[in-house]
Design an enzyme around this catalytic site. Structure first.
Site: not given
Ligand code: SF4
Ligand code: SF4
Length: 432
Positions: A291, A335
Site C-alpha cells: 500500500d 541495536c
Molecule cells: S530503527 Fe529501530 S532497530 Fe534501528 S537503530 Fe533505531 S530503534 Fe534500533
C-alpha cells in the site's frame, strides 16, 4: 543476507489491501499520502467493475490455505463504491468458499457515508470496521478536513452513534501527527473513554517531500511527527495503559512488542524481520508490492493475467520483502531493541547516514526510546504468559509494588538508603 528460499518457504498466508475506488476519497485530509495516486491513472473510471471483483475474490480464496480468510477493503474511501458493490462481494465470497473457510471482512473508513442501511449490512455480514479518528475535536479537526476545509469531527461522531447502536465491531485508527503527538493522554483517554475503543492503532505520519540536495537530508511535511516526540507519545500512553488497561484495551504496537518479546513474529509488518506479504490491489486489477509502494516501479502484475500466488512468490515481490532486512543499517543491526523494531517500515527509512548506502528510519530515536522503556514491563508480562497466567496481571503486580514502595517511603529517614535501590541517601534521591 536472508536467502530467497527462506522467504518462499513461508509464503502463506498473505493479505491484499483492496482499493475498489482507487485513490478517490470524499474527504481531503491534509496528510493523506494516497490521494495523489490517482495521477497514475489519468482519465480512468477509478471504480472496480464486477469482473475484477469476481476474479479477485475467486483467486484470493483459492490461494489461501488458512482456516480464516480476511478481506481488507480500503481506499481512498471504500464506501464510495456504494452498498450494492459489497453485497455482490459477499455473494462472490459465498460462491467461491468451497472449503468452508471462515471469511472475515475488514473495512477501513472515515465513516462519513455510513447510514442505517450500511449499518444493517455490516452487522448482518460481520464486518469489522476500522474508523479513522485522530483524537478529540480540536486535534481531529486540525488535519482531517473535508474538501471545503471544514473539520469532520461532528459528522463522524454522529456516524459512530449509528455504528454503536447496531453493535458493529470497530477498531480505531489514529494517525499520530505533529499536532496530536503533543497530547498523548488526551488522545488516549478520549479514545478509551468517549469512543469506547478497545482496539487502537497508532499510525505515525511521516511524509517525505524530497531529499534536500544541499544538506543531503530528508525534507518532511509539516504534519510529520518527529521521532522523539512519537516515542514520548507512546511512552506516556503505555505507562497509563500498563497501570490500568491491560486486557481491556488493545493497542497494536504494545501487542506486537509483547509478541516479539515472547519470541513470536510481531504480527505487524513494520516490526517483522521481512515483509512483502501485504500487496495492494487497485480498482483495475493492478497489484503493487505494498500500500505504501503503489508506484510504477513496484507494479507486480494484473490479476487478469497473473494469479495472486504467482505475484506473491515472484522474484520481484520476494526481493521487496527481503529488502526490509537486507537494507538494514549497521546501526540497526547493532541495536539492542532490534528484535522488537527491525528498523521499522522501509518507507520511513529516509535519513541518509554519512558514507553509508542504507538510510536510517526517521522515527529511530522514538522507537529506541519506547522499546527500551517498556522492557521491564515486557519482562513481567512475558513471565505471566510463560506461566500460563494472564498478561493483565501486571496491573495488579504494579499496584502492589507501588503500595509497598509507598509504605517503605513513609518509614524512611532522610539519611536512609533510598527505596529505589540507587544506593543514594533518600534525601538525595526520591526524597528530594
Ligand atoms: S530503527 Fe529501530 S532497530 Fe534501528 S537503530 Fe533505531 S530503534 Fe534500533
Ligand atoms: S513496506 Fe512497510 S508497510 Fe509495506 S509491507 Fe513493508 S513494512 Fe509493511
Amino acid at each position: 543476507m536472508i536467502s530467497l528460499n527462506d522467504q518462499v518457504a513461508s509464503k502463506l498466508p498473505f493479505h491484499v489491501m483492496v482499493k475498489p475506488r482507487g485513490a478517490i476519497c470524499n474527504l481531503a485530509c491534509d496528510y493523506c499520502y494516497y490521494l495523489k495516486k490517482k495521477e497514475m491513472y489519468p482519465n480512468a473510471s477509478l471504480r472496480m467493475d464486477d469482473e475484477i471483483l469476481e476474479i479477485f475474490i475467486k483467486d484470493y480464496i483459492s490461494s489461501q490455505e488458512t482456516k480464516e480468510i480476511t478481506f481488507a477493503w480500503q481506499g481512498g474511501e471504500p464506501t464510495l463504491m456504494g452498498l450494492d458493490f459489497y453485497k455482490k462481494a459477499v455473494k462472490f465470497q459465498e460462491k467461491y468458499n468451497k472449503n468452508n473457510q471462515k471469511i472475515l471482512n475488514t473495512f477501513q473508513t472515515n465513516a462519513f457515508l455510513i447510514t442505517e442501511e450500511w449499518a444493517i449490512f455490516f452487522k448482518s455480514n460481520n464486518f469489522l470496521l476500522g474508523i479513522s479518528i485522530d483524537g478529540p475535536q480540536n486535534l481531529h479537526d486540525k488535519f482531517r478536513r473535508d474538501k471545503k476545509g471544514n473539520g469532520t469531527f461532528n459528522e463522524i461522531m454522529e456516524k459512530l452513534k449509528i455504528v454503536m447502536k447496531h453493535q458493529i465491531d470497530y477498531n480505531i485508527l489514529t494517525c499520530v501527527n505533529s499536532e496530536n503527538v503533543k497530547f498523548p493522554l488526551e488522545v488516549y483517554h478520549f479514545l478509551r473513554d468517549d469512543i469506547k475503543a478497545d482496539f487502537i492503532q497508532f499510525i505515525p505520519i511521516v511524509n517525505e517531500i524530497n531529499q534536500n540536495a544541499k544538506t543531503n537530508f530528508a525534507n518532511v511535511s509539516e504534519h510529520t511527527v518527529l521521532g522523539t516526540a512519537y516515542g514520548n507519545f507512546l511512552i506516556k500512553i503505555f505507562d497509563d495503559w500498563v497501570s490500568n488497561d491491560v486486557g481491556q484495551v488493545f493497542v497494536q504496537i504494545f501487542d506486537s512488542a509483547l509478541a516479539s518479546w515472547m519470541g513470536y513474529p510481531a504480527g505487524v509488518c513494520v516490526f517483522d524481520k521481512v515483509c512483502g506479504k501485504g500487496m495492494a490491489l487497485e480498482f483495475n486489477g493492478d497489484v503493487y508490492s505494498c500500500d505504501h509502494f503503489v508506484t510504477h516501479e513496484h507494479f507486480i502484475g494484473n490479476i487478469k493475467t497473473h494469479s495472486l500466488a504467482n505475484m506473491l512468490t515472484s522474484d520481484v515481490q520476494q526481493q521487496f520483502g527481503l529488502a526490509k532486512w537486507n537494507t538494514l543499517t549497521e546501526k540497526c543491526r547493532k541495536c539492542d531493541v532490534l528484535a522488537a523494531c527491525y528498523g521499522g517500515c522501509p518507507k520511513n527509512r529516509i535519513v541518509p547516514l554519512k558514507n553509508k548506502t542504507f538510510k536510517q528510519n526517521y522515527l529511530c530515536s522514538g522507537y529506541k526510546k519506547f522499546f527500551t522503556h517498556i522492557k521491564p514491563y515486557m519482562k513481567i508480562m512475558g513471565e505471566e504468559l510463560k506461566n500460563q497466567r494472564s498478561a493483565s496481571n501486571i496491573v495488579k503486580i504494579l499496584k502492589n509494588r507501588n503500595s509497598q514502595k509507598n509504605a517503605t517511603k513513609t518509614k524512611l529517614g532522610r539519611n536512609d538508603p533510598c527505596y529505589c535501590g540507587s544506593g543514594k541517601k533518600y534525601k538525595k534521591c526520591h526524597g528530594n
